[in-house]
Scaffold this motif. Sequence first.
Motif, PDB file in Angstrom:
ATOM      1  N   THR A   1       0.802  -1.227   0.000  1.00 41.20           N
ATOM      2  CA  THR A   1       0.000   0.000   0.000  1.00 41.20           C
ATOM      3  C   THR A   1       0.836   1.279   0.000  1.00 41.20           C
ATOM      4  O   THR A   1       0.337   2.325  -0.385  1.00 41.20           O
ATOM      5  N   ASN A   2       2.097   1.222   0.437  1.00 39.97           N
ATOM      6  CA  ASN A   2       2.893   2.450   0.510  1.00 39.97           C
ATOM      7  C   ASN A   2       3.862   2.599  -0.659  1.00 39.97           C
ATOM      8  O   ASN A   2       4.674   3.506  -0.680  1.00 39.97           O
ATOM      9  N   LEU A   3       3.804   1.645  -1.590  1.00 37.02           N
ATOM     10  CA  LEU A   3       4.679   1.687  -2.754  1.00 37.02           C
ATOM     11  C   LEU A   3       3.788   1.519  -3.985  1.00 37.02           C
ATOM     12  O   LEU A   3       3.142   0.498  -4.140  1.00 37.02           O
ATOM     13  N   THR A   4       3.746   2.549  -4.821  1.00 41.63           N
ATOM     14  CA  THR A   4       2.824   2.525  -5.958  1.00 41.63           C
ATOM     15  C   THR A   4       3.607   2.572  -7.253  1.00 41.63           C
ATOM     16  O   THR A   4       4.478   3.426  -7.426  1.00 41.63           O
TER      17      THR A   4
ATOM     18  N   THR B   1      -8.387  -8.472  -1.288  1.00 41.48           N
ATOM     19  CA  THR B   1      -7.738  -7.986  -2.512  1.00 41.48           C
ATOM     20  C   THR B   1      -8.354  -8.563  -3.778  1.00 41.48           C
ATOM     21  O   THR B   1      -8.117  -8.044  -4.862  1.00 41.48           O
ATOM     22  N   GLY B   2      -9.117  -9.644  -3.646  1.00 41.53           N
ATOM     23  CA  GLY B   2      -9.673 -10.294  -4.832  1.00 41.53           C
ATOM     24  C   GLY B   2      -8.672 -11.183  -5.551  1.00 41.53           C
ATOM     25  O   GLY B   2      -9.000 -11.791  -6.564  1.00 41.53           O
ATOM     26  N   ALA B   3      -7.435 -11.259  -5.047  1.00 42.08           N
ATOM     27  CA  ALA B   3      -6.408 -12.073  -5.709  1.00 42.08           C
ATOM     28  C   ALA B   3      -6.773 -13.549  -5.611  1.00 42.08           C
ATOM     29  O   ALA B   3      -7.191 -14.029  -4.560  1.00 42.08           O
ATOM     30  N   LYS B   4      -6.579 -14.252  -6.737  1.00 44.82           N
ATOM     31  CA  LYS B   4      -6.934 -15.668  -6.782  1.00 44.82           C
ATOM     32  C   LYS B   4      -5.707 -16.544  -6.535  1.00 44.82           C
ATOM     33  O   LYS B   4      -4.631 -16.281  -7.061  1.00 44.82           O
ATOM     34  N   THR B   5      -5.905 -17.582  -5.740  1.00 42.97           N
ATOM     35  CA  THR B   5      -4.866 -18.588  -5.527  1.00 42.97           C
ATOM     36  C   THR B   5      -5.298 -19.862  -6.236  1.00 42.97           C
ATOM     37  O   THR B   5      -6.462 -20.265  -6.135  1.00 42.97           O
ATOM     38  N   TRP B   6      -4.342 -20.463  -6.963  1.00 49.15           N
ATOM     39  CA  TRP B   6      -4.657 -21.612  -7.819  1.00 49.15           C
ATOM     40  C   TRP B   6      -3.833 -22.824  -7.413  1.00 49.15           C
ATOM     41  O   TRP B   6      -2.699 -22.703  -6.963  1.00 49.15           O
TER      42      TRP B   6
ATOM     43  N   ASP C   1      -2.107 -15.063  -8.048  1.00 47.17           N
ATOM     44  CA  ASP C   1      -1.957 -14.047  -9.084  1.00 47.17           C
ATOM     45  C   ASP C   1      -1.338 -12.781  -8.494  1.00 47.17           C
ATOM     46  O   ASP C   1      -1.741 -12.316  -7.421  1.00 47.17           O
ATOM     47  N   GLY C   2      -0.386 -12.209  -9.204  1.00 47.54           N
ATOM     48  CA  GLY C   2       0.157 -10.910  -8.814  1.00 47.54           C
ATOM     49  C   GLY C   2       1.171 -10.941  -7.696  1.00 47.54           C
ATOM     50  O   GLY C   2       1.694  -9.905  -7.323  1.00 47.54           O
ATOM     51  N   ASN C   3       1.471 -12.123  -7.162  1.00 45.80           N
ATOM     52  CA  ASN C   3       2.458 -12.227  -6.086  1.00 45.80           C
ATOM     53  C   ASN C   3       3.569 -13.184  -6.508  1.00 45.80           C
ATOM     54  O   ASN C   3       3.393 -14.400  -6.468  1.00 45.80           O
ATOM     55  N   GLY C   4       4.702 -12.638  -6.945  1.00 45.51           N
ATOM     56  CA  GLY C   4       5.790 -13.447  -7.470  1.00 45.51           C
ATOM     57  C   GLY C   4       6.380 -14.409  -6.468  1.00 45.51           C
ATOM     58  O   GLY C   4       7.000 -15.399  -6.838  1.00 45.51           O
ATOM     59  N   SER C   5       6.195 -14.130  -5.180  1.00 45.84           N
ATOM     60  CA  SER C   5       6.812 -14.964  -4.147  1.00 45.84           C
ATOM     61  C   SER C   5       5.821 -15.937  -3.528  1.00 45.84           C
ATOM     62  O   SER C   5       5.969 -16.335  -2.384  1.00 45.84           O
ATOM     63  N   SER C   6       4.803 -16.345  -4.280  1.00 51.02           N
ATOM     64  CA  SER C   6       3.731 -17.159  -3.687  1.00 51.02           C
ATOM     65  C   SER C   6       3.741 -18.608  -4.138  1.00 51.02           C
ATOM     66  O   SER C   6       2.798 -19.339  -3.886  1.00 51.02           O
TER      67      SER C   6
END
Length: 699
Positions: free
Chosen positions: A117-120, A375-380, A416-421
């Motif tokens: 949230t603090n880095l855009t 966040t609505g991010a989906k985990t697969w 989705d959207g999280n490279g370290s997941s």
Amino acid sequence: MMNQERYAVCVPILHLGLLAVLALGAAASGFAQASSAAAQSQVGTNQRVQLEGELEIIHQDFRDGHGRFVYSLKLADGTRVPLHFVKQPPTHLLTGDHVRANGQLSGGSLTLYSGSTNLTKITGPAAKTPPPSTPSSSIPVPNTFGAQSTLVILVNFQDDAVQPYTVAAAQNMFFGTANNFFMENSYQQTSITGTVVGWYTIPVSITTCDTAQIGTAAQNAAVAAGANLSNYTRYVYAFPHNNVCAWAGSSSVGGKPSESWINESSPDSHTIHHELGHAFGLWHSHLLDCGTTATICSSGNIVEYGDLLDTMGVPQTASAHYNAFQKERLGWLNYGASPSIQTVQTSGIYTINPYEVGGPGPNALKILKSTDSTTGAKTWYYLEARQAVGFDAFLSNGVYYTQNETTGVLFHIGTDGNGSSSDLLDMTPATPTYYGWFDPSLVAGQTFQDSTAGVTITPTAVSSSGATVQVTMNGSACAAANPSVSVSPSQSQYVTSGTAVNFTATVTDNDSSSCAPATFNLGDALPTGWAGVWSATALSLSPGKSGSATLTATSPTGTADGSYNVGVSATNASASSYNGSAAATYVISTPGPLSISLSTNQSSYLPGQTVGVTVTMLYGTSPDAGASVTVTVTAPGGKATTLSGTTGSSGVALLNYKLSRHAAAGTYQVQVGTTVSAAISTVSAASTTAGASTTFTVQ
Ligand SMILES: [Zn+2]
């Protein structure tokens, strides 16, 4: 990961080495550290500031198996400001992203509360346009296709000018082995090309370790020797082993140019392929350890380098294919001309091609596990059919792998959207710890069920030609929802201060029917100093079901008369964003003198009519609820009839006196009993002599 023990043939040594690696990896993951090369900022201490610049994410892979991510912001004037994150380091961004950072500046480094949230990221002309492609659910990170023009600069130190390997050996490491590795991983779409230059002796001491300094000195030496840096999009600095740099390799995560550092006198191809993986934009491939009874859990141990079948983890071999989540990020699966990943949304039997082989695919299946409610991010779930082919040929090595990897389906999860997941899952958690992670796949005939996701997965056949998997979906994945909460009574009786009053809270689980039973923690909100005691601290409920617990609320003695709010709440114990609440009123009233009034609904009646008698009992102005009352009606001839009842919450009792068809004419006396028991608990006199009377006439 970088220790040499993994090549030992002695299994017990391998065992200890691996466990140490995994434990250290877990302990060190996810924290940002300041770079020792941090430039000083001219801004004062402890100021809230907003800075704009280019993000740098550098990863260091230590020999003892732990890793460290170092974040900094490169300002327009070239100043490098180290970034620290209290939580959520930015795993959705890459080196080179133009960002705006909000944080607290102190001692030349910027502390941000949250990387999310603090880095855009600022979308501007620098933003990359992805290559043309067929529609896809995910856009890969940039710069991952075609020839990757790489400048490898071999340097040594002013006080250690050794050349531990030849230029030809380095050419073979990068443009031979690494090129083969990337060509195979990308299904022949991405190659490593370029030039090896050096050895150059740089004006840097081997008694220091400053990646930025080594990089700049290596570039300067290459330019002085005639190299044109702008011909390359990836820089690699390779040098003889420097003990001060405790890591074996280090790299930017993404970046154009990307920068990688190889600190080995005899470079290991795993180090090169791992660091170049970072340079392409990859984070580590983890393992989710849920113990010996579960494959999936909400609070398992994430082992940073734990994926034993992925070069971004710690395979017990030089290199292994990147997993499907990682390849999807790179666009090497499910994008453009790459093999597809089939997203399974309905029940059926699905095929998976051997993972290592190109073609239209699908080379993996993707099944929705969950959607983040915030966040609505989906985990697969990602399912692969690995075979001992190419760089995965090590899977036939039974010393390290029990080989269910080639007779079963391999499971990972990724968000989705999280490279370290990326997490490897253990589909055979019951096997002992050491071997437990070497047989991670689900073999044909076995079933994995995720009732929360509403999915059941059974491989029906696995062979060298791929796998078939039966997927059953119950049609309605678990959708969590806020519980309903109600409280009874909504208002207490009028009580004196210090009285314990019971309120019953009723909670209804509103999750969809496919959700697992949920536990709701009960809470209360009382005025300061009040006591609240629950009959149960939590309720466990299945979807659609309700349960109740009692809150006993007690006000302190001496609390002023008035209406006070009593709040109750229920919070889903595993997802606190799902909660509900309700409130009731606790009324304190100090008793005044008892008054009784008596009236009839008419003054005159005909025989056969019904006389309505109203008795009102008040202490001061507070109703005396629940009091027993006795009313005597005396006819003109002297015959007495007794009526009895109880006052309601307003202190009123309504009684009926039925006149017979032959009722005598005249005046009737109505008298409320001279002894009246008081319901209010703290009245010292339990009965009183107060009374009242009235009359009516019958025509
Ligand atoms: Zn790494």
